[in-house]
Design a protein around this motif. Structure first.
Motif, PDB file in Angstrom:
ATOM      1  N   SER A 169       0.838  -1.189   0.000  1.00 44.89           N
ATOM      2  CA  SER A 169       0.000   0.000   0.000  1.00 44.89           C
ATOM      3  C   SER A 169       0.880   1.248   0.000  1.00 44.89           C
ATOM      4  N   LYS A 170       0.432   2.257  -0.756  1.00 44.01           N
ATOM      5  CA  LYS A 170       1.122   3.555  -0.754  1.00 44.01           C
ATOM      6  C   LYS A 170       1.126   4.157   0.636  1.00 44.01           C
ATOM      7  N   SER A 171       0.100   3.815   1.429  1.00 42.69           N
ATOM      8  CA  SER A 171      -0.007   4.383   2.779  1.00 42.69           C
ATOM      9  C   SER A 171       0.985   3.757   3.748  1.00 42.69           C
ATOM     10  N   ALA A 172       1.598   2.637   3.351  1.00 40.29           N
ATOM     11  CA  ALA A 172       2.555   1.980   4.258  1.00 40.29           C
ATOM     12  C   ALA A 172       3.941   2.584   4.058  1.00 40.29           C
ATOM     13  N   ASP A 173       4.730   2.488   5.121  1.00 40.79           N
ATOM     14  CA  ASP A 173       6.098   3.002   5.046  1.00 40.79           C
ATOM     15  C   ASP A 173       7.030   1.786   5.101  1.00 40.79           C
ATOM     16  N   SER A 174       6.823   0.888   4.130  1.00 35.82           N
ATOM     17  CA  SER A 174       7.540  -0.398   4.188  1.00 35.82           C
ATOM     18  C   SER A 174       8.841  -0.370   3.401  1.00 35.82           C
ATOM     19  N   GLY A 175       9.086   0.717   2.667  1.00 33.03           N
ATOM     20  CA  GLY A 175      10.329   0.833   1.900  1.00 33.03           C
ATOM     21  C   GLY A 175      10.324   0.008   0.625  1.00 33.03           C
ATOM     22  N   LEU A 176       9.161  -0.532   0.277  1.00 31.94           N
ATOM     23  CA  LEU A 176       9.075  -1.371  -0.922  1.00 31.94           C
ATOM     24  C   LEU A 176       9.094  -0.483  -2.172  1.00 31.94           C
ATOM     25  N   LYS A 177       9.882  -0.908  -3.146  1.00 33.48           N
ATOM     26  CA  LYS A 177       9.966  -0.120  -4.388  1.00 33.48           C
ATOM     27  C   LYS A 177       8.827  -0.546  -5.332  1.00 33.48           C
ATOM     28  N   ALA A 178       8.072   0.448  -5.829  1.00 32.30           N
ATOM     29  CA  ALA A 178       6.970   0.112  -6.745  1.00 32.30           C
ATOM     30  C   ALA A 178       7.538  -0.222  -8.123  1.00 32.30           C
ATOM     31  N   THR A 179       6.951  -1.224  -8.756  1.00 34.68           N
ATOM     32  CA  THR A 179       7.399  -1.600 -10.107  1.00 34.68           C
ATOM     33  C   THR A 179       6.220  -1.504 -11.074  1.00 34.68           C
ATOM     34  N   LYS A 180       6.581  -1.541 -12.370  1.00 34.39           N
ATOM     35  CA  LYS A 180       5.528  -1.582 -13.410  1.00 34.39           C
ATOM     36  C   LYS A 180       5.087  -3.024 -13.593  1.00 34.39           C
ATOM     37  N   LEU A 181       4.032  -3.212 -14.370  1.00 40.73           N
ATOM     38  CA  LEU A 181       3.585  -4.573 -14.707  1.00 40.73           C
ATOM     39  C   LEU A 181       4.734  -5.299 -15.415  1.00 40.73           C
ATOM     40  N   MET A 182       4.981  -6.530 -14.979  1.00 37.79           N
ATOM     41  CA  MET A 182       6.094  -7.312 -15.555  1.00 37.79           C
ATOM     42  C   MET A 182       5.855  -7.606 -17.032  1.00 37.79           C
ATOM     43  N   ASP A 183       6.939  -7.835 -17.705  1.00 35.87           N
ATOM     44  CA  ASP A 183       6.906  -8.238 -19.091  1.00 35.87           C
ATOM     45  C   ASP A 183       6.337  -9.665 -19.195  1.00 35.87           C
ATOM     46  N   VAL A 184       5.537  -9.914 -20.218  1.00 34.31           N
ATOM     47  CA  VAL A 184       4.880 -11.228 -20.334  1.00 34.31           C
ATOM     48  C   VAL A 184       5.917 -12.353 -20.359  1.00 34.31           C
ATOM     49  N   ARG A 185       7.014 -12.142 -21.111  1.00 38.51           N
ATOM     50  CA  ARG A 185       8.012 -13.234 -21.226  1.00 38.51           C
ATOM     51  C   ARG A 185       8.620 -13.587 -19.867  1.00 38.51           C
ATOM     52  N   ALA A 186       8.854 -12.567 -19.046  1.00 38.98           N
ATOM     53  CA  ALA A 186       9.446 -12.827 -17.719  1.00 38.98           C
ATOM     54  C   ALA A 186       8.468 -13.608 -16.840  1.00 38.98           C
ATOM     55  N   VAL A 187       7.187 -13.311 -17.010  1.00 38.86           N
ATOM     56  CA  VAL A 187       6.169 -14.045 -16.231  1.00 38.86           C
ATOM     57  C   VAL A 187       6.155 -15.513 -16.669  1.00 38.86           C
ATOM     58  N   LEU A 188       6.222 -15.728 -17.980  1.00 35.81           N
ATOM     59  CA  LEU A 188       6.176 -17.113 -18.477  1.00 35.81           C
ATOM     60  C   LEU A 188       7.424 -17.887 -18.049  1.00 35.81           C
ATOM     61  N   GLN A 189       8.543 -17.189 -17.985  1.00 37.55           N
ATOM     62  CA  GLN A 189       9.782 -17.829 -17.514  1.00 37.55           C
ATOM     63  C   GLN A 189       9.616 -18.289 -16.050  1.00 37.55           C
ATOM     64  N   ALA A 190       9.043 -17.405 -15.230  1.00 35.38           N
ATOM     65  CA  ALA A 190       8.831 -17.757 -13.807  1.00 35.38           C
ATOM     66  C   ALA A 190       7.853 -18.917 -13.691  1.00 35.38           C
ATOM     67  N   ALA A 191       6.849 -18.940 -14.566  1.00 33.58           N
ATOM     68  CA  ALA A 191       5.868 -20.034 -14.520  1.00 33.58           C
ATOM     69  C   ALA A 191       6.545 -21.353 -14.888  1.00 33.58           C
ATOM     70  N   ALA A 192       7.421 -21.316 -15.875  1.00 36.39           N
ATOM     71  CA  ALA A 192       8.117 -22.536 -16.296  1.00 36.39           C
ATOM     72  C   ALA A 192       8.966 -23.063 -15.132  1.00 36.39           C
ATOM     73  N   GLU A 193       9.608 -22.152 -14.407  1.00 35.01           N
ATOM     74  CA  GLU A 193      10.429 -22.581 -13.254  1.00 35.01           C
ATOM     75  C   GLU A 193       9.547 -23.196 -12.163  1.00 35.01           C
ATOM     76  N   ALA A 194       8.374 -22.585 -11.948  1.00 38.74           N
ATOM     77  CA  ALA A 194       7.456 -23.123 -10.925  1.00 38.74           C
ATOM     78  C   ALA A 194       7.008 -24.526 -11.324  1.00 38.74           C
ATOM     79  N   LYS A 195       6.738 -24.703 -12.610  1.00 37.37           N
ATOM     80  CA  LYS A 195       6.281 -26.021 -13.081  1.00 37.37           C
ATOM     81  C   LYS A 195       7.399 -27.054 -12.864  1.00 37.37           C
ATOM     82  N   ASP A 196       8.624 -26.661 -13.200  1.00 41.58           N
ATOM     83  CA  ASP A 196       9.757 -27.581 -13.010  1.00 41.58           C
ATOM     84  C   ASP A 196       9.908 -27.962 -11.535  1.00 41.58           C
ATOM     85  N   ALA A 197       9.542 -27.039 -10.645  1.00 40.92           N
ATOM     86  CA  ALA A 197       9.674 -27.319  -9.206  1.00 40.92           C
ATOM     87  C   ALA A 197       8.485 -28.123  -8.683  1.00 40.92           C
ATOM     88  N   GLY A 198       7.543 -28.490  -9.564  1.00 43.24           N
ATOM     89  CA  GLY A 198       6.445 -29.377  -9.151  1.00 43.24           C
ATOM     90  C   GLY A 198       5.142 -28.663  -8.834  1.00 43.24           C
TER      91      GLY A 198
END
Ligand code: SAM
Ligand code: DTB
Ligand code: SF4
Length: 346
Positions: free
Chosen positions: A76-105
């Motif tokens: 949340s923007k209202s929190a002071d958690s120090g988290l850096k906001a990012t843009k929506l991830m690139d589709v290819r990077a998401v698919l790469q992460a999904a492939a890794e998750a699948k490999d991990a079962g």
């Protein structure tokens, strides 16, 4: 007190009940712990392949900068958690992460965005993510905040399997936790998701400093939906420094939810929503093996795997593999064929 001989969880013809009263749910919470566990195990074994746990993986596809003020959330923007906001991830990077998750079962890939709601201009990329992850043979889940009817229909056409949208706490406690939207807003999106034909994933958080009656109200709200959510995530608050609730817990450590009360919440969810997958979600990282074992005995049959949830740490695959070996648990192959088999056997 609820009679342990009554057909608690079904209406007698195998259908899940959705006419639970708050008094009945409160009576379940009040049962002696061993009676509650006995009942929850019985319901679990009648409706699920016991010993099997569904493995899901989370990915934050858009982190931080959220305009909502959920008191528990690092994003949340209202929190002071120090988290850096990012843009929506690139589709290819998401698919790469999904492939890794699948490999991990992992069998389900859950993509979360720190949005109040998606903008229409984001939808083409979201659709590509759903289609791509599905093509890998993973079940897809998205959690993007509130949806319009059109957006829910777009996700359904893309083939989205599940939409996660938590009600989080009881209706009466909601405004103490979040002020930028209402409990009814949550129910409205859940209805759009249901009507679009997407499976519903909805649960909440315990350990927000809520009363037992709020845990009763939270389960009651889910268990009296016309159709129970197919997945019910139960999160234990992960206290994040700089959030309202994380700081509250740091100042008043005694407010931390008692482990047995957490297990009771899982057991009551299992009994009242017998066919749903109950996910032991956030909070496992700081939970003992013994408490997690009790959660599985109480009917939890799904977890998030991997080292990270959205922004906070998770137990990690090595620890989970060791725990599964110790407890004799097996990763579930896929939920849909299993559910069909159980229903055929009823
Ligand atoms: N923005 C979307 C929304 O609110 O629906 C999706 C993401 S949000 C992070 C998904 C859920 O994660 C919340 O509803 C809440 O139940 C859970 N959650 C968030 N922060 C948490 C925390 N610190 N501890 C436990 N659960 C948390
Ligand atoms: C859910 O009920 N829990 C997940 C998922 N649905 C999206 C999120 C947990 C987030 C925990 C805090 C974090 O990592 O930021
Ligand atoms: Fe935003 Fe969701 Fe976090 Fe609330 S829980 S602040 S809506 S990301």
């Amino acid at each position: 007190m609820t009679s342990l001989n009554s057909p608690l969880a079904s209406n007698g013809n195998g259908e899940a009940r959705n006419d639970w009263t708050r008094e009945e749910i409160a009576a379940l919470f009040d049962l002696p712990f061993d009676d509650l566990m006995w009942e929850a195990q019985g319901v679990h074994r009648r409706h699920h392949a016991h010993g099997e746990v569904q493995l899901c993986t989370l990915l934050s596809i858009k982190t931080g900068g959220c305009v909502e003020d959920c008191g528990y959330c690092s994003q949340s923007k209202s929190a002071d958690s120090g988290l850096k906001a990012t843009k929506l991830m690139d589709v290819r990077a998401v698919l790469q992460a999904a492939a890794e998750a699948k490999d991990a079962g992992s069998k389900r890939f859950c993509m979360g965005a720190a949005w109040r709601n998606p903008k229409d201009r984001d939808m083409p990329a979201i659709v590509e993510m759903v289609e791509g992850v599905r093509q890998m043979g993973l079940e897809t889940c998205m959690t993007l905040g509130m949806l319009t009817r059109e957006q829910a229909q777009t996700l359904a056409v893309a083939g989205l399997d599940y939409y996660n949208h938590n009600i989080d706490t009881s209706p009466e406690n909601y405004e103490n936790i979040i002020s930028t939207r209402t409990f009814q807003d949550r129910l409205d999106t859940l209805e759009e998701v249901r009507n679009a034909g997407i499976n519903v994933c909805s649960g909440g958080i315990v350990g927000l400093g809520e009363a037992r009656s709020d845990r009763v109200g939270f389960i009651h709200a889910l268990a009296t939906l016309e159709r129970h959510p197919e997945s019910v995530p139960v999160n234990a608050l992960v206290p994040v420094k700089g959030t309202v609730l994380g700081d509250m817990l740091a100042d008043t450590p005694l407010a931390k939810i008692d482990d047995i009360e957490f297990v009771r919440t899982i057991a009551v969810a299992r009994i009242t929503m017998p066919k749903s997958m109950v996910r032991l979600s956030a909070g496992r990282e700081s939970m003992s093996e013994a408490t997690q074992a009790l959660c599985f005995m109480a009917g939890a049959n799904s977890i998030f795997t991997g080292d990270k949830l959205l922004t906070t740490a998770n137990a990690g695959d090595g620890k989970d593999a060791a725990l599964f070996a110790k407890l004799g648990l097996r990763p579930m192959e896929s939920e849909e064929p299993m559910r069909a088999q159980m229903e055929a056997a009823e």
